[in-house]
Design a protein around this motif. Structure first.
Motif, PDB file in Angstrom:
ATOM      1  N   UNK A  33       0.823  -1.209   0.000  1.00 40.69           N
ATOM      2  CA  UNK A  33       0.000   0.000   0.000  1.00 40.69           C
ATOM      3  C   UNK A  33       0.857   1.260   0.000  1.00 40.69           C
ATOM      4  N   UNK A  34       1.955   1.250   0.752  1.00 40.05           N
ATOM      5  CA  UNK A  34       2.846   2.414   0.776  1.00 40.05           C
ATOM      6  C   UNK A  34       3.502   2.641  -0.585  1.00 40.05           C
ATOM      7  N   UNK A  35       3.992   1.565  -1.193  1.00 38.80           N
ATOM      8  CA  UNK A  35       4.618   1.694  -2.513  1.00 38.80           C
ATOM      9  C   UNK A  35       3.601   2.159  -3.549  1.00 38.80           C
ATOM     10  N   UNK A  36       2.388   1.601  -3.469  1.00 40.15           N
ATOM     11  CA  UNK A  36       1.346   2.047  -4.391  1.00 40.15           C
ATOM     12  C   UNK A  36       0.955   3.497  -4.167  1.00 40.15           C
ATOM     13  N   UNK A  37       0.931   3.933  -2.891  1.00 37.66           N
ATOM     14  CA  UNK A  37       0.631   5.341  -2.617  1.00 37.66           C
ATOM     15  C   UNK A  37       1.694   6.269  -3.174  1.00 37.66           C
ATOM     16  N   UNK A  38       2.965   5.859  -3.065  1.00 35.88           N
ATOM     17  CA  UNK A  38       4.050   6.666  -3.658  1.00 35.88           C
ATOM     18  C   UNK A  38       3.888   6.748  -5.172  1.00 35.88           C
ATOM     19  N   UNK A  39       3.557   5.618  -5.793  1.00 30.75           N
ATOM     20  CA  UNK A  39       3.345   5.634  -7.237  1.00 30.75           C
ATOM     21  C   UNK A  39       2.164   6.486  -7.649  1.00 30.75           C
ATOM     22  N   UNK A  40       1.086   6.457  -6.847  1.00 28.44           N
ATOM     23  CA  UNK A  40      -0.087   7.275  -7.153  1.00 28.44           C
ATOM     24  C   UNK A  40       0.233   8.764  -7.056  1.00 28.44           C
ATOM     25  N   UNK A  41       0.909   9.163  -5.978  1.00 30.21           N
ATOM     26  CA  UNK A  41       1.287  10.577  -5.817  1.00 30.21           C
ATOM     27  C   UNK A  41       2.231  11.010  -6.940  1.00 30.21           C
ATOM     28  N   UNK A  42       3.187  10.121  -7.285  1.00 31.03           N
ATOM     29  CA  UNK A  42       4.095  10.439  -8.388  1.00 31.03           C
ATOM     30  C   UNK A  42       3.364  10.590  -9.707  1.00 31.03           C
ATOM     31  N   UNK A  43       2.329   9.779  -9.932  1.00 32.29           N
ATOM     32  CA  UNK A  43       1.547   9.885 -11.166  1.00 32.29           C
ATOM     33  C   UNK A  43       0.826  11.223 -11.240  1.00 32.29           C
ATOM     34  N   UNK A  44       0.243  11.651 -10.125  1.00 30.25           N
ATOM     35  CA  UNK A  44      -0.414  12.959 -10.094  1.00 30.25           C
ATOM     36  C   UNK A  44       0.584  14.080 -10.376  1.00 30.25           C
ATOM     37  N   UNK A  45       1.770  13.963  -9.770  1.00 28.72           N
ATOM     38  CA  UNK A  45       2.782  15.005  -9.960  1.00 28.72           C
ATOM     39  C   UNK A  45       3.258  15.063 -11.414  1.00 28.72           C
ATOM     40  N   UNK A  46       3.500  13.885 -12.006  1.00 30.87           N
ATOM     41  CA  UNK A  46       3.970  13.849 -13.397  1.00 30.87           C
ATOM     42  C   UNK A  46       2.930  14.434 -14.336  1.00 30.87           C
ATOM     43  N   UNK A  47       1.662  14.159 -14.076  1.00 34.47           N
ATOM     44  CA  UNK A  47       0.601  14.673 -14.947  1.00 34.47           C
ATOM     45  C   UNK A  47       0.570  16.198 -14.956  1.00 34.47           C
ATOM     46  N   UNK A  48       0.843  16.825 -13.822  1.00 32.72           N
ATOM     47  CA  UNK A  48       0.775  18.279 -13.756  1.00 32.72           C
ATOM     48  C   UNK A  48       2.088  18.997 -14.000  1.00 32.72           C
TER      49      UNK A  48
END
Length: 224
Positions: free
Chosen positions: A11-26
């Motif tokens: 869950x922690x690794x997936x949360x890091x990936x999710x936050x990184x995806x949001x950051x990359x998109x913007x």
């Protein structure tokens, strides 16, 4: 205990990936100006992202402007918009589903088998979101590298790989890793459950046989 720690790590690794995806998109640092040959104006840096382009002057002043039209973008950036939005939504759904299916979460009238399917769904969503994110990141990177080594492209129009692309690769790796963790956890739970179901069956069969033999011997002793 180990299973709970494995789920929390996923869950922690997936949360890091999710936050990184949001950051990359913007982030606007998808394509960065290249200072090569005659292009030596180093006090001005151009950033090109999915939603805007920015001009940074001497690390002091930065101006950003949203693209006036989607049609003005290159085909790779146009497709990257939709793919990155889809990847962001999928990663968020995977994170929510993973929280619901966590071993420590107690839902009303929920069984371990149902939670196993929820965990498997979260893992597949994480892997799918990582693959969806890899497509635009690799596509844009391939376009940048091809134009960089293309002699027909003007030097002023050549770009280099921006920070957003490197962050996108890391985020996609985290999403795929989290999905693999949840899928492996589901497989381990299925093996443990199948072993747990098969063991009592043999035990009950053996006990029934032993009980039958005891009753038969007891009945024979009464007749004698």
């Amino acid at each position: 205990m180990v299973g709970g720690a494995l789920q929390i790590a996923g869950l922690l690794v997936g949360g890091i990936g999710m936050i990184g995806t949001f950051a990359v998109t913007g982030m606007p640092q998808w394509r960065v100006s290249a200072f090569i040959e005659n292009n030596i104006i180093v006090f001005e840096t151009i950033w090109e992202g999915l939603w805007m382009h920015c001009i940074r002057q001497a690390n002091i002043r930065m101006q950003c402007k949203v693209y006036d039209s989607v049609l003005a973008l290159s085909p790779d950036l146009q497709a990257s918009r939709g793919l990155m939005c889809a990847g962001s939504v999928l990663s968020f759904l995977a994170f929510v589903v993973a929280i619901i299916g966590m071993k420590c979460t107690r839902c009303v009238q929920s069984s371990w088998q149902a939670k196993g399917y929820i965990i498997l769904t979260a893992g597949l969503l994480f892997i799918l979101s990582g693959v969806v994110e890899l497509i635009p990141v690799c596509w844009v990177a391939n376009t940048i590298i091809s134009d960089f080594y293309n002699p027909a492209v003007n030097v002023a129009q050549k770009r280099e790989l921006g920070e957003a692309l490197y962050l996108g690769w890391v985020a996609a790796f985290c999403l795929v890793a989290a999905g693999a963790v949840f899928c492996c956890f589901y497989c381990c739970c299925e093996k443990t459950r199948s072993y747990g179901y098969s063991a009592p069956t043999h035990y009950s069969t053996d006990s029934q046989r032993l009980h039958g033999k005891t009753e038969s011997s007891y009945s024979k002793s009464q007749y004698v």
